[in-house]
Design a protein around this motif. Sequence first.
Motif, PDB file in Angstrom:
ATOM      1  N   TYR A 360      -3.303   6.161 -35.945  1.00  0.00           N
ATOM      2  CA  TYR A 360      -3.791   5.125 -35.045  1.00  0.00           C
ATOM      3  C   TYR A 360      -5.044   5.648 -34.345  1.00  0.00           C
ATOM      4  CZ  TYR A 360       1.035   3.276 -35.272  1.00  0.00           C
ATOM      5  OH  TYR A 360       2.247   2.794 -35.699  1.00  0.00           O
ATOM      6  N   SER A 363      -7.560   4.708 -28.983  1.00  0.00           N
ATOM      7  CA  SER A 363      -7.556   3.533 -28.118  1.00  0.00           C
ATOM      8  C   SER A 363      -6.305   2.678 -28.294  1.00  0.00           C
ATOM      9  CB  SER A 363      -8.801   2.680 -28.392  1.00  0.00           C
ATOM     10  OG  SER A 363      -8.851   2.296 -29.764  1.00  0.00           O
ATOM     11  N   ASP A 364      -5.606   2.850 -29.431  1.00  0.00           N
ATOM     12  CA  ASP A 364      -4.388   2.081 -29.706  1.00  0.00           C
ATOM     13  C   ASP A 364      -3.118   2.899 -29.436  1.00  0.00           C
ATOM     14  OD1 ASP A 364      -6.003   0.002 -30.473  1.00  0.00           O
ATOM     15  OD2 ASP A 364      -5.747   0.319 -32.625  1.00  0.00           O
ATOM     16  N   ASP A 367       0.087   0.938 -28.945  1.00  0.00           N
ATOM     17  CA  ASP A 367       0.679   0.401 -30.174  1.00  0.00           C
ATOM     18  C   ASP A 367       1.454   1.496 -30.905  1.00  0.00           C
ATOM     19  OD1 ASP A 367      -0.454  -2.077 -29.677  1.00  0.00           O
ATOM     20  OD2 ASP A 367      -2.217  -1.695 -30.932  1.00  0.00           O
TER      21      ASP A 367
END
Length: 384
Positions: A360, A363-364, A367
């Motif tokens: 990932y 920034s994610d 998630d």
Amino acid sequence: MSSSAKAVVAYGPYQNGGWKLQDVTLRPLRDDEVLVEMVASGICHTDLHFAGMESGYGVCYPRIMGHEGSGYVREIGSKVTVAQVGDPVLLSFSPCQACEQCRTGHPGHCVDFNPINFEVRSDDYRVAREASSSSTEPTIYGKFFGQSSLLSLSIVNEASVVNVRGLVNSREELALYAPLGCGIQTGSGAIIQAAQAHENDRVTVLGLGGVGLSAVMGAKLQGCRVIIGVDRFESRLELARTLGATHVINTSGMASLSELTEEVKRITNGLGTTITLDSSGFPPLIREGINLTSFKGKLIQVGVAPATATLDIPIFEFMVAGKQYMGVVQGDVQPQIYIPRLIRWAQDGKLLLDRIVKMYPASDFADAIADMQSGATVKPVIRW
């Protein structure tokens, strides 16, 4: 000279929305520290555990978590000998290197493991401040497991560094190998190093997250003749089959965990397993693990149970059976020796990291954590 970096900073428990990505400025490097430009950082349930409490042992906010880092050395302290500028490195836990356990090859059981890796000390562990702050005093703590690798540029204890110069030749490899420094060495090392598994062993793995699946791969590497994976999720059971499990058991429909023992004994012709590894930390399952373990068998505890959890063992029965209940931290390995072995196994196609790792962008990170918590991803790794 100060340096700027991006960091995932915990301002409180993650479940309360306390984590955010922000700019920070690092304090100057000390003599026994290494500045590492992170390529990737694995996310582990231990990060959420220690940044998931309002108060208690090792809790301090704001703090940068992360303990499965990989990257390149950008600066070294004057006393550092483990690496040079430009070297690719993987990061693991920090032992004291001086106690009896460290000196005899068991740094995961260092007598000062907890204070070194978890505690925050104002005289040593403050490493960053908000980039917008006008204060010269650091306000954000770091060096979780000696590294705080949820950070694009991190100050790392020399003892946490595993130099992989000559073994790893690309950023892509470094990213894939980031989780080797904790979860994967914990699961595989507990089977290979601590339990000393061999081809005649019958193995049951309780819980098939990143650690449990790594234990399955470790048992496969050792040629164990029976490898039983146990979980509640069918997707994890199927993945365990692809990684080396000879049998799988789904506990989701069981009225009682005693059914698990019955099924294990059916598979093993009434004997039980010689090695049972718990990665769940769920006390009722751990207790049942004792029942399904064979005479003279070993129950290896690697899953983190609640701090107040206890285990009721019938002493006479346990003694007569000759069973062992063994706690294992970080696979009971020496990372500087064991991690290069893991890399060679991965490069030879014997350790199937790509089956459990998902990348990932940093920034994610939210998630990545959500997917780990839901079970959609076994081992999330964020890239910087």
